[in-house]
Design a protein around this motif. Structure first.
Motif, PDB file in Angstrom:
ATOM      1  N   LEU A 178       0.828  -1.211   0.000  1.00 52.40           N
ATOM      2  CA  LEU A 178       0.000   0.000   0.000  1.00 52.40           C
ATOM      3  C   LEU A 178       0.861   1.259   0.000  1.00 52.40           C
TER       4      LEU A 178
ATOM      5  N   GLY B 191      -0.113   2.991  -3.270  1.00 50.96           N
ATOM      6  CA  GLY B 191      -1.172   3.935  -2.920  1.00 50.96           C
ATOM      7  C   GLY B 191      -2.480   3.234  -2.619  1.00 50.96           C
ATOM      8  N   LYS B 192      -3.606   3.914  -2.762  1.00 53.19           N
ATOM      9  CA  LYS B 192      -4.926   3.367  -2.429  1.00 53.19           C
ATOM     10  C   LYS B 192      -5.230   2.138  -3.278  1.00 53.19           C
TER      11      LYS B 192
ATOM     12  N   GLU C 205      -5.612   2.592   2.382  1.00 58.79           N
ATOM     13  CA  GLU C 205      -4.343   3.256   2.110  1.00 58.79           C
ATOM     14  C   GLU C 205      -3.462   3.206   3.351  1.00 58.79           C
TER      15      GLU C 205
END
Length: 367
Positions: free
Chosen positions: A321, A325-326, A365
């Motif tokens: 993550l 990222g998300k 995230e």
């Protein structure tokens, strides 16, 4: 505050049937503490909740003499004061309808723009609780919060000694006047506490440490802080009362879990089970849930603690993550090659540790 104003406030404090709520109502109606005693009876009778017994107390000269004696003691001993309408009065406590009319202070207390948390627990603290106190305070150092407690045996004195050790300001809320120390064994810590914070009380020099005073004192501990943390507690105890008061003030409450069979973990476990407190296992959980901002140095210090506690699967998910990222739950399971049911439970644990946060659309995230 002039001597006449002080005497008037103290007089309101000592009259039976006039608590903090009623006293504030009288002051708001009349315009000042001194005006309460200058106003005519017919005007006071118009105030909702003010009856014959209250009016009789306002006119009784013996309470004026008692207030004069305490005012003289305050002046002669250089005791600092915080009136509930003063700027120096604890900000969070201003929003508590039953907050004390007047606080007596000793030491070097500076509440200006500071993060404040209250930490409470059993008087019969275990080795587990002592370790939690030390670790929590140590990990909070980068945020420089004020640590509030009750200066009692057990958890109270543990956290206040730890705060002094790590250079944090600490405040002891007392259930008696400033002219005494209870328990007496803690007198040896008075100088250090006053140098690193100080003492607060609403009780006069004539007040002794009685049971009802401790229960009344608990609302100050809960009211002046942004959040209350319970370290250890039996099934019943004063720290649970403090937690209930904090909840009634719509403040955040946190509790450290313990083993189901441990006597002094039952109270904390029940708070968590009954959803009266957030479960935390480390300082980073508290920081995350309160939304406290950290400077660069503080963030590194907190994150270091987080990484030390991450298990192998958690570390794999966090690294993914952090890099990508998300991501959605399915993507995390696929890319990390971890069964989706395990990813789901692991993410929940990581959320409690404050290293990931859920987002709309089933996204997660890294923090």
């Amino acid at each position: 505050m002039t001597i006449n104003e002080l005497v008037a406030v103290l007089r309101l404090q000592c009259i039976p049937n006039i608590g903090d709520v009623t006293a504030k109502k009288l002051i708001a109606h009349c315009g000042s503490p001194t005006a309460v005693f200058a106003d005519k009876r017919k005007q006071l009778e118009k105030i909702d909740g003010i009856g014959t017994i209250t009016l009789r107390g306002l006119q009784d000269a013996k309470y004026h003499k008692m207030a004069e004696a305490e005012a003289k003691y305050v002046q002669d001993n250089g005791i600092a004061l915080s009136y509930y309408l003063d700027e120096a009065y604890p900000e969070y406590l201003k929003h508590c309808v039953d907050g004390p009319l007047l606080l007596f202070k000793r030491g070097n207390i500076d509440l200006n723009g500071r993060k404040i948390i209250s930490i409470v627990g059993t008087r019969k603290v275990t080795s587990y609780g002592i370790a939690l106190c030390e670790r929590l305070i140590s990990d909070l150092v980068p945020l420089d919060p004020i640590i509030v407690s009750g200066y009692a045996y057990g958890v109270d004195i543990c956290v206040q000694k730890a705060a002094i050790k790590h250079g944090l300001q600490t405040i002891g809320c007392l259930a008696h006047g400033l002219n005494q120390t209870y328990p007496k064994a803690h007198s040896k810590f008075n100088t250090a506490v006053e140098a690193n914070g100080g003492f607060l009380t609403e009780f006069w020099s004539t007040s002794t440490p009685e049971r009802e005073h401790f229960l009344k004192r608990n609302r100050i501990i809960a009211g002046m802080a942004e959040a209350t943390v319970v370290i250890e507690s039996a099934e019943k105890g004063g720290s649970l009362v403090t937690a209930d008061i904090a909840n009634s003030y719509s403040r955040e409450v946190f509790a450290f879990p313990g083993r189901a069979q441990d006597t002094y973990s039952i109270g904390c476990n029940n708070l968590i089970k009954q959803q009266k407190a957030h479960m935390i296992t480390q300082a980073a959980d508290l920081v995350f849930m309160l939304g406290w901002e950290l400077d660069t140095t503080a963030e590194k210090g907190i994150q270091k603690q987080l990484f030390v506690s991450l298990e192998k699967t958690e570390k794999t998910i966090y690294d993914y993550l952090h890099t990508q990222g998300k991501q959605q739950l399915d993507s995390i399971a696929l890319e990390c090659k971890i069964p989706i049911f395990k990813v789901s439970s692991t993410l929940l644990n990581m959320e409690m540790k404050g290293v990931v946060r859920p987002l709309p659309g089933k996204l997660f995230e890294a923090i």
